[in-house]
Design a protein around this motif. Structure first.
Motif, short mmCIF file in Angstrom:
data_model
loop_
_atom_site.label_atom_id
_atom_site.label_comp_id
_atom_site.label_asym_id
_atom_site.label_seq_id
_atom_site.Cartn_x
_atom_site.Cartn_y
_atom_site.Cartn_z
N GLU A 11 0.70 -1.13 0.07
CA GLU A 11 0.19 -0.10 0.07
C GLU A 11 0.69 1.28 0.03
O GLU A 11 0.89 1.97 -0.66
N LEU A 12 2.24 1.45 0.47
CA LEU A 12 3.03 1.93 0.96
C LEU A 12 3.50 2.14 -0.75
O LEU A 12 3.55 3.76 -1.11
N ILE A 13 3.94 1.65 -1.01
CA ILE A 13 4.62 2.04 -2.39
C ILE A 13 4.03 2.38 -3.40
O ILE A 13 4.23 3.03 -4.33
N ASP A 14 2.39 1.71 -3.31
CA ASP A 14 2.17 1.88 -4.68
C ASP A 14 1.03 3.27 -4.10
O ASP A 14 1.06 4.19 -5.43
N ASP A 15 1.19 4.09 -2.67
CA ASP A 15 0.57 5.38 -2.66
C ASP A 15 1.82 6.21 -3.66
O ASP A 15 1.75 7.03 -3.94
N PHE A 16 2.78 5.85 -2.68
CA PHE A 16 3.71 6.86 -3.89
C PHE A 16 4.41 7.21 -4.96
O PHE A 16 4.38 7.49 -5.78
N ASN A 17 4.16 5.37 -5.39
CA ASN A 17 4.42 5.52 -7.31
C ASN A 17 2.64 6.30 -8.21
O ASN A 17 3.53 6.99 -8.22
N ALA A 18 2.08 6.17 -7.09
CA ALA A 18 0.54 7.22 -7.79
C ALA A 18 1.31 8.73 -7.29
O ALA A 18 0.83 9.51 -8.11
N ARG A 19 1.09 9.13 -6.06
CA ARG A 19 1.85 10.39 -6.01
C ARG A 19 2.83 10.68 -7.60
O ARG A 19 2.97 11.49 -7.46
#
Length: 191
Positions: A117-125
């Motif tokens: 989830e943290l990695i996906d959020d970082f990628n999306a940002r």
């Protein structure tokens, strides 16, 4: 202790890649989350690291060579991403990696557990923050981020323990990450 087999680990990473950026996320989770690498701790010469970083970077820049703005913006690299989106993601991780290695050197780095989830959020940002930029602007940022990472690597000792967080960040955001996306882009362009 099992023998470390790099080709087996690469195959495992490739099998695990399902969505955009998951190759990097798996590599980072293995190194900083569950840490399953069983290789004996060995120092690697900084010159060898630089050679690996430059070779993978060259593969990625070769894969990007000759792409137009239209080529870069076309969705389809993954189900969600264009090549521009991937380049945004690659640059953001290289910037983060350089920042983290600097913190490690300064003794101020605080390990944190990464989850999907943290990695996906970082990628999306990373993609969202760069959405309005041209392909040329993203290439410039990518080149600057990579030059910065090379400077960070140059500032490290002559030998770096392959199990150290600094090495793992460099490995995860440069040669493993670049090789993954270089192959992905080359395959997309050959369709």
């Amino acid at each position: 202790m099992p023998v470390f087999n790099a080709s087996t680990k690469i195959k495992e990473l490739r099998r695990a890649v399902g969505k955009a950026g998951s190759g990097l996320s798996l590599a980072l989770r293995r190194r900083f989350g569950r840490g399953r690498v069983t290789k004996e701790s060995l120092p690697m010469k900084k010159s060898e690291i630089m050679e690996r970083v430059r070779a993978s970077h060259q593969k990625l820049t070769d894969a990007l060579e000759g792409l137009s703005e239209e080529d870069g913006a076309r969705k389809g690299l993954t189900s969600e991403w264009s090549i521009k989106d991937a380049l945004s993601h690659i640059s953001a991780w290289e910037i983060e990696g350089a920042r983290s290695v600097r913190e490690i050197q300064a003794g101020t780095w605080k390990p944190r557990k990464l989850n999907q989830e943290l990695i996906d959020d970082f990628n999306a940002r990373a993609v969202e923050e760069r959405a309005g930029r041209s392909f040329a602007e993203l290439r410039e940022e990518f080149d600057r981020a990579h030059n910065d990472m090379e400077q960070v690597i140059a500032s490290l000792p002559d030998e770096i323990d392959e199990k150290s967080p600094a090495y793992k960040f460099i490995e995860g955001v440069t040669f493993e990450h670049h090789a993954h996306h270089a192959a992905q882009i080359a395959n997309y362009r050959n369709k």
